[in-house]
Enzyme design. Structure first.
Site, PDB file in Angstrom:
ATOM      1  N   HIS A  26       0.493  -1.247   0.214  1.00 17.10           N
ATOM      2  CA  HIS A  26       0.161  -0.179  -0.149  1.00 17.10           C
ATOM      3  C   HIS A  26       0.747   1.553   0.015  1.00 17.10           C
ATOM      4  O   HIS A  26       0.636   2.277  -0.528  1.00 17.10           O
ATOM      5  CB  HIS A  26      -0.562  -0.010   1.172  1.00 17.10           C
ATOM      6  CG  HIS A  26      -2.125  -1.040   1.615  1.00 17.10           C
ATOM      7  ND1 HIS A  26      -1.991  -1.631   2.456  1.00 17.10           N
ATOM      8  CD2 HIS A  26      -2.767  -1.523   0.362  1.00 17.10           C
ATOM      9  CE1 HIS A  26      -2.720  -2.886   2.405  1.00 17.10           C
ATOM     10  NE2 HIS A  26      -3.640  -2.346   0.212  1.00 17.10           N
ATOM     11  N   LYS A  50     -15.804  -7.566   1.998  1.00 13.92           N
ATOM     12  CA  LYS A  50     -15.049  -8.818   2.040  1.00 13.92           C
ATOM     13  C   LYS A  50     -15.399  -9.039   4.300  1.00 13.92           C
ATOM     14  O   LYS A  50     -16.313  -8.540   4.112  1.00 13.92           O
ATOM     15  CB  LYS A  50     -13.479  -8.347   2.786  1.00 13.92           C
ATOM     16  CG  LYS A  50     -12.747  -7.821   0.806  1.00 13.92           C
ATOM     17  CD  LYS A  50     -11.506  -7.214   1.442  1.00 13.92           C
ATOM     18  CE  LYS A  50     -10.901  -7.056  -0.207  1.00 13.92           C
ATOM     19  NZ  LYS A  50      -9.974  -6.414   0.022  1.00 13.92           N
ATOM     20  N   ARG A 100      -1.382  -6.211  -9.392  1.00 13.55           N
ATOM     21  CA  ARG A 100      -1.010  -7.334  -8.677  1.00 13.55           C
ATOM     22  C   ARG A 100      -0.147  -7.906  -9.585  1.00 13.55           C
ATOM     23  O   ARG A 100       0.712  -7.948 -10.361  1.00 13.55           O
ATOM     24  CB  ARG A 100      -0.954  -7.350  -7.650  1.00 13.55           C
ATOM     25  CG  ARG A 100      -1.067  -6.332  -6.668  1.00 13.55           C
ATOM     26  CD  ARG A 100      -1.306  -7.177  -4.760  1.00 13.55           C
ATOM     27  NE  ARG A 100      -2.171  -8.173  -5.436  1.00 13.55           N
ATOM     28  CZ  ARG A 100      -3.312  -8.229  -4.156  1.00 13.55           C
ATOM     29  NH1 ARG A 100      -3.474  -7.453  -3.186  1.00 13.55           N
ATOM     30  NH2 ARG A 100      -4.444  -8.237  -4.723  1.00 13.55           N
ATOM     31  N   SER A 138      -2.943  -7.868   2.023  1.00 14.06           N
ATOM     32  CA  SER A 138      -3.711  -7.754   3.286  1.00 14.06           C
ATOM     33  C   SER A 138      -3.737  -9.214   3.531  1.00 14.06           C
ATOM     34  O   SER A 138      -3.406  -9.542   4.829  1.00 14.06           O
ATOM     35  CB  SER A 138      -5.096  -6.731   3.526  1.00 14.06           C
ATOM     36  OG  SER A 138      -3.576  -5.487   3.384  1.00 14.06           O
TER      37      SER A 138
END
Length: 175
Positions: A26, A50, A100, A138
């Site tokens: 991040h 989530k 990513r 994460s």
């Protein structure tokens, strides 16, 4: 507009996410975004779809503020609801998202299209992280922390400490 510097000529962007917990990945994206934008709002989603978050929103904001304390052009805040609406309220037309791996592409592409349909002024900028963070998430950090693994390459020491406390791997004499 509640930007720290209310210069209308500034290019501003919003970097929305759950940041549960904030990682070096991040931080890398924040630094990369600041090469493109004069001002960045790091926006912690309150209503993240989530699973139940590990850290409450207030604690994630606190960690992100510590992570960006040397960056006066970064504001850390929370928002509830749609990112497109938050961007409209803040009068900011750029979103920053991390990309990513190829597996992120389809999700980020569809999210960018939805946000643009909800707010036609939005443009999404996807940034690739530096090589050490290409597969860092994460979710993986939480998994490593859950089993007491070495987190030093993934998160700053203060975040590692909070993770160790959360999972009971920090003795009282280490606090």
């Amino acid at each position: 507009m509640s930007m720290k510097n209310e210069n209308q000529n500034q290019k501003a962007a919003i970097y929305p996410g759950s940041f549960d917990p904030p990682t070096y990945g991040h931080l890398d994206l924040i630094q990369r975004a600041l090469r493109l934008f004069d001002y960045l709002v790091v926006a912690v989603a309150k209503n993240d779809a989530k699973l139940t978050p590990l850290f409450p929103v207030e604690e994630r904001i606190e960690m992100l503020r510590e992570l960006t304390q040397e960056m006066p052009q970064v504001e850390v805040t929370a928002f509830d609801g749609l990112t497109a609406d938050f961007a409209r309220q803040r009068k900011i037309s750029h979103l920053v998202r991390g990309l990513r791996a190829i597996s992120d592409y389809e999700f980020e592409f569809s999210l960018a299209i939805i946000n643009q349909r909800l707010n036609s002024n939005i443009d999404t900028v996807c940034l690739m992280p530096s090589e050490p963070y290409l597969f860092l998430s994460s979710r993986w950090v939480r998994e490593v922390a859950r089993f007491g693994g070495d987190l030093s390459q993934f998160v700053p020491p203060f975040v590692e400490k909070k993770l160790r406390q959360k999972f009971g791997f920090l003795r009282e004499d280490q606090e």
